[in-house]
Scaffold this motif. Sequence first.
Motif, PDB file in Angstrom:
ATOM      1  N   ALA A 135       0.829  -1.203   0.000  1.00 42.83           N
ATOM      2  CA  ALA A 135       0.000   0.000   0.000  1.00 42.83           C
ATOM      3  C   ALA A 135       0.864   1.255   0.000  1.00 42.83           C
ATOM      4  CB  ALA A 135      -0.922  -0.011   1.217  1.00 42.83           C
ATOM      5  N   LEU A 136       1.971   1.220   0.736  1.00 45.35           N
ATOM      6  CA  LEU A 136       2.871   2.372   0.776  1.00 45.35           C
ATOM      7  C   LEU A 136       3.565   2.557  -0.576  1.00 45.35           C
ATOM      8  CD1 LEU A 136       4.173   4.684   2.255  1.00 45.35           C
ATOM      9  CD2 LEU A 136       5.761   3.075   3.334  1.00 45.35           C
ATOM     10  N   LEU A 137       3.943   1.468  -1.219  1.00 43.92           N
ATOM     11  CA  LEU A 137       4.537   1.564  -2.562  1.00 43.92           C
ATOM     12  C   LEU A 137       3.562   2.176  -3.545  1.00 43.92           C
ATOM     13  CD1 LEU A 137       6.421  -1.849  -2.772  1.00 43.92           C
ATOM     14  CD2 LEU A 137       7.463   0.403  -3.121  1.00 43.92           C
ATOM     15  N   SER A 138       2.316   1.779  -3.462  1.00 39.70           N
ATOM     16  CA  SER A 138       1.294   2.348  -4.348  1.00 39.70           C
ATOM     17  C   SER A 138       1.134   3.840  -4.111  1.00 39.70           C
ATOM     18  CB  SER A 138      -0.038   1.625  -4.117  1.00 39.70           C
ATOM     19  OG  SER A 138      -1.056   2.186  -4.907  1.00 39.70           O
ATOM     20  N   ARG A 139       1.154   4.237  -2.836  1.00 41.96           N
ATOM     21  CA  ARG A 139       1.026   5.663  -2.520  1.00 41.96           C
ATOM     22  C   ARG A 139       2.246   6.444  -3.007  1.00 41.96           C
ATOM     23  NH1 ARG A 139      -3.581   8.089  -1.303  1.00 41.96           N
ATOM     24  NH2 ARG A 139      -4.069   6.551   0.332  1.00 41.96           N
ATOM     25  N   LEU A 140       3.431   5.845  -2.949  1.00 40.98           N
ATOM     26  CA  LEU A 140       4.633   6.493  -3.491  1.00 40.98           C
ATOM     27  C   LEU A 140       4.514   6.694  -4.998  1.00 40.98           C
ATOM     28  CD1 LEU A 140       7.498   4.706  -1.514  1.00 40.98           C
ATOM     29  CD2 LEU A 140       7.213   7.186  -1.684  1.00 40.98           C
ATOM     30  N   ASP A 141       3.978   5.685  -5.690  1.00 43.57           N
ATOM     31  CA  ASP A 141       3.793   5.809  -7.139  1.00 43.57           C
ATOM     32  C   ASP A 141       2.837   6.951  -7.471  1.00 43.57           C
ATOM     33  OD1 ASP A 141       5.492   3.712  -7.610  1.00 43.57           O
ATOM     34  OD2 ASP A 141       3.906   2.203  -7.790  1.00 43.57           O
ATOM     35  N   ASP A 142       1.727   7.061  -6.717  1.00 38.12           N
ATOM     36  CA  ASP A 142       0.778   8.155  -6.945  1.00 38.12           C
ATOM     37  C   ASP A 142       1.434   9.507  -6.693  1.00 38.12           C
ATOM     38  OD1 ASP A 142      -1.163   6.284  -7.505  1.00 38.12           O
ATOM     39  OD2 ASP A 142      -2.086   6.356  -5.507  1.00 38.12           O
ATOM     40  N   PHE A 143       2.224   9.555  -5.631  1.00 39.90           N
ATOM     41  CA  PHE A 143       2.912  10.809  -5.286  1.00 39.90           C
ATOM     42  C   PHE A 143       3.861  11.222  -6.406  1.00 39.90           C
ATOM     43  CE2 PHE A 143       6.511  12.896  -2.909  1.00 39.90           C
ATOM     44  CZ  PHE A 143       5.817  14.038  -2.531  1.00 39.90           C
ATOM     45  N   SER A 144       4.619  10.267  -6.917  1.00 36.75           N
ATOM     46  CA  SER A 144       5.554  10.544  -7.992  1.00 36.75           C
ATOM     47  C   SER A 144       4.838  10.985  -9.265  1.00 36.75           C
ATOM     48  CB  SER A 144       6.399   9.294  -8.276  1.00 36.75           C
ATOM     49  OG  SER A 144       7.244   9.496  -9.378  1.00 36.75           O
ATOM     50  N   ALA A 145       3.698  10.363  -9.545  1.00 38.16           N
ATOM     51  CA  ALA A 145       2.973  10.668 -10.784  1.00 38.16           C
ATOM     52  C   ALA A 145       2.469  12.095 -10.814  1.00 38.16           C
ATOM     53  CB  ALA A 145       1.812   9.696 -10.941  1.00 38.16           C
ATOM     54  N   HIS A 146       2.221  12.707  -9.656  1.00 34.78           N
ATOM     55  CA  HIS A 146       1.696  14.061  -9.612  1.00 34.78           C
ATOM     56  C   HIS A 146       2.785  15.120  -9.509  1.00 34.78           C
ATOM     57  CE1 HIS A 146      -2.006  11.823  -8.622  1.00 34.78           C
ATOM     58  NE2 HIS A 146      -2.633  12.881  -9.099  1.00 34.78           N
ATOM     59  N   LEU A 147       4.043  14.709  -9.582  1.00 36.75           N
ATOM     60  CA  LEU A 147       5.155  15.658  -9.564  1.00 36.75           C
ATOM     61  C   LEU A 147       5.661  15.904 -10.971  1.00 36.75           C
ATOM     62  CD1 LEU A 147       7.274  14.377  -6.524  1.00 36.75           C
ATOM     63  CD2 LEU A 147       5.624  16.255  -6.558  1.00 36.75           C
ATOM     64  N   PRO A 148       6.272  17.063 -11.200  1.00 39.92           N
ATOM     65  CA  PRO A 148       6.868  17.313 -12.521  1.00 39.92           C
ATOM     66  C   PRO A 148       7.954  16.280 -12.841  1.00 39.92           C
ATOM     67  CG  PRO A 148       6.754  19.340 -11.227  1.00 39.92           C
ATOM     68  CD  PRO A 148       6.419  18.223 -10.296  1.00 39.92           C
ATOM     69  N   HIS A 149       8.031  15.889 -14.090  1.00 43.66           N
ATOM     70  CA  HIS A 149       9.061  14.929 -14.525  1.00 43.66           C
ATOM     71  C   HIS A 149      10.047  15.664 -15.447  1.00 43.66           C
ATOM     72  CE1 HIS A 149       6.159  12.100 -12.939  1.00 43.66           C
ATOM     73  NE2 HIS A 149       7.093  11.132 -13.049  1.00 43.66           N
TER      74      HIS A 149
END
Length: 366
Positions: free
Chosen positions: A352-366
Motif C-alpha cells: 500500500a505504501l509503494l502504491s502511494r509512493l507511485d501516486d505521489f511521484s505521478a503528480h510531480l513534474p518529470h
Amino acid sequence: MLALLTPLVSHGVIDNTVRDTIVLQLWGVDGGEPLEYHMKGNCLRDIAGCRVSFTNRGAAPALKQEHHVLRELRDDRRTATPGDITLSRREPDHNNCRGLSNLLSLEFFIGTEMRVLVETGLFSYDISLPQWQMSWEEANTQAFLNMEALREHVAYNIAHFRSSAYNDLTNNGFPACVWDSRLNRAEACMSIYPTIRRKYLYMPDGENSLAYVMDRTDILAQRAAEDEAQLPPAAAPEWEMLDFLDPDYAQEVDRAMHHNLFRETSRMTALVQQHILQPAHGQLSGEAEKFVSGYAVLVSHILATILLTRQKQFPADLAQQRIRIISERLNALVALATQLKPAALLTEAGGALLSRLDDFSAHLPH
C-alpha cells in the motif's frame, strides 16, 4: 553521549575538603583500577568541604573481566569537569506514598561530549565534618557553572548528532535536500531531551533551567513576559519534535505529517511498532533488526521529500530521484518482510505504501 555508570560502580570517594578541588574515586564492579578524577570546582552545598565515602547497594554483581565502558574511561586521559555532585538530589518515591527520597548523584563531564552519571537511591555513606564553608553566593555560582557545562555538552551533542537517515546521505549516497539537516537537528534534540528533562523535573525552577540548557530561548522569553505581566506561569507540557524546529518550519512539518503519503507511512510504522518492536522487548532477530533500521531511515527520507516538494520552487529531478531510491529500498524491505511475522500484514502494508509512493511521484513534474 551519556555514560550511565550506576550499575558499574560498587563504591567510591568524593573529596572536596580543599576548596575549589574535587577528587573523585570510583571503584568498578569489574575489580579493575579505580577511576580517579581531579576536578576544578566544588560539590553542591550539602557536601561542599566534606569527604564522602559511599557504597552503591544497587550495583551489578561482580564481573570476572574488565567492562568495556570502564576500560574506555580508564584509558581516557582528558580533563574532567564537575556537574552537580550531591547526596540530596530529590525525587519522588515509587511506592505511591507521595514522599521524596534523597539520591546520590554524581555528574561530571569528560571533554564536552561525554556526560558521566552515577545516580542511585540505594546507597550508604560516611561523611566527614566540612573543612570549609560554602556561602550562598558560592553555591549559586557553582550551580550556574554546572548548568553551563551541561548546556555546552548538549549543544555539542546536538551539533554532532547524525541520525541513521542523515548518515545515509554520506555513507550510501542518498541525494540530500535542505530538510534532511533540519529534521536531523530536531531528532538530535529529541534524542537528548529526555535525560535532561529528567534531571530538572523535580527541581525548583526546573522548567526554566531545562529551557536554558536546551537553548529554548522562546520559552524563557515567554516566562519573562508572564512575570512582567504578573501572570501565573502556564503549565509546561512535554516537548515534541516540532518544538525543536523554527516556528515556520514546524508548521510545514506538521502539514507534511498530514499528507496522504505520510499517513500511509504512519500506518505501516504502527504495524512495525505493534508486531515487531513491542513483542521483541529489544531482542530483535537479525532479519527484524535489518527491517526496522531500514524502514526507520525511509520514514525520515519520505517526510523530508514531502517537505521538499511543498516548496514554491523545488528541483523536480531531485525529488523524483529520492522517490525512486525510496521505492527500490521499500521493495527490498517488502521482500524481507516475508521472513518475519506477521508477514501478510507487513507485506500488505508495504504494498500500500509503494502504491502511494507511485501516486505521489505521478503528480510531480518529470
